[in-house]
Design an enzyme around this catalytic site. Structure first.
Site, mmCIF file in Angstrom:
data_model
loop_
_atom_site.group_PDB
_atom_site.id
_atom_site.type_symbol
_atom_site.label_atom_id
_atom_site.label_comp_id
_atom_site.label_asym_id
_atom_site.label_seq_id
_atom_site.Cartn_x
_atom_site.Cartn_y
_atom_site.Cartn_z
ATOM 1 N N CYS A 127 0.865 -1.177 0.000
ATOM 2 C CA CYS A 127 0.000 0.000 0.000
ATOM 3 C C CYS A 127 0.900 1.223 0.000
ATOM 4 C CB CYS A 127 -0.983 -0.001 1.163
ATOM 5 S SG CYS A 127 -0.241 -0.023 2.790
ATOM 6 N N SER A 128 0.327 2.356 -0.391
ATOM 7 C CA SER A 128 1.147 3.542 -0.626
ATOM 8 C C SER A 128 1.482 4.349 0.612
ATOM 9 C CB SER A 128 0.461 4.462 -1.632
ATOM 10 O OG SER A 128 0.321 3.784 -2.854
ATOM 11 N N SER A 129 0.583 4.391 1.578
ATOM 12 C CA SER A 129 0.842 5.277 2.716
ATOM 13 C C SER A 129 0.746 4.540 4.042
ATOM 14 C CB SER A 129 -0.126 6.461 2.713
ATOM 15 O OG SER A 129 -1.432 6.021 2.969
#
Length: 180
Positions: free
Chosen positions: A9-11
């Site tokens: 996931c990105s964050s």
């Protein structure tokens, strides 16, 4: 043959729990995850370590293609690297397996769509920021440092290093405030 799962996931505020559960349900005994941007493979140590560990006949499994990457070139390079090792990629949603020629074609098309989608996201974000700026609603990122305090500390004779150490920030941030 072993099946390895990769979740991303990105964050930091996002979770890979759903991806990890799907990968385990698909038969992955080992699932590695990380919180990094998908725009590049740079700095994604869990992914590179996993690929380096894989042997001929192994399968790298991801929940969705965009979890592997949003850059077509990076995705295709990863598939090429897996192929050279005698391994393959399996995407759960939509079902794609690079073990056969049709899977590679689908992967290429979906990789291009994913990259195009990332471009659209950035375009919409930029348009939204420009509109907010025009309406006077966008002020940029709020300052996290007390500029007056930094200037006062400097006026008292403290150096940038000492100020940065006391405030818990970088010297570059101090210099930026002092130059403004």
């Amino acid at each position: 043959m072993s099946k390895y799962g990769y979740a991303r996931c990105s964050s930091l505020s996002q979770s890979t729990d759903i991806q990890e559960a799907a990968l385990k349900a698909a038969g992955c005994k080992v699932v590695r995850s990380e919180k990094k941007s998908g725009s590049t493979t740079e700095g994604r140590t869990e992914l590179s370590n996993m690929i380096g560990f894989m042997r001929e006949g192994d399968v790298l499994c991801v929940h969705k293609l965009d979890r592997l990457g949003r850059n077509t070139r990076d995705v295709l390079n990863l598939v090429h690297e897996l192929d050279e090792r005698g391994c393959s990629l399996q995407v759960l949603e939509p079902a794609i397996d690079t073990g056969g020629p049709m899977g590679k074609v689908m992967l290429t098309v979906l990789g291009m769509v994913s990259e195009m989608e990332l471009g659209f996201i950035k375009e919409r974000q930029r348009a939204g920021i420009e509109k907010a700026k025009a309406e006077g609603k966008y002020k940029g990122r709020p300052t996290s440092l007390d500029h007056d305090k930094i200037k006062a500390m400097s006026a008292e004779g403290m150096g940038a290093t000492a100020i940065a150490r006391e405030l818990g920030c970088t010297r570059g941030a101090i210099y930026k405030v002092l130059k403004a």
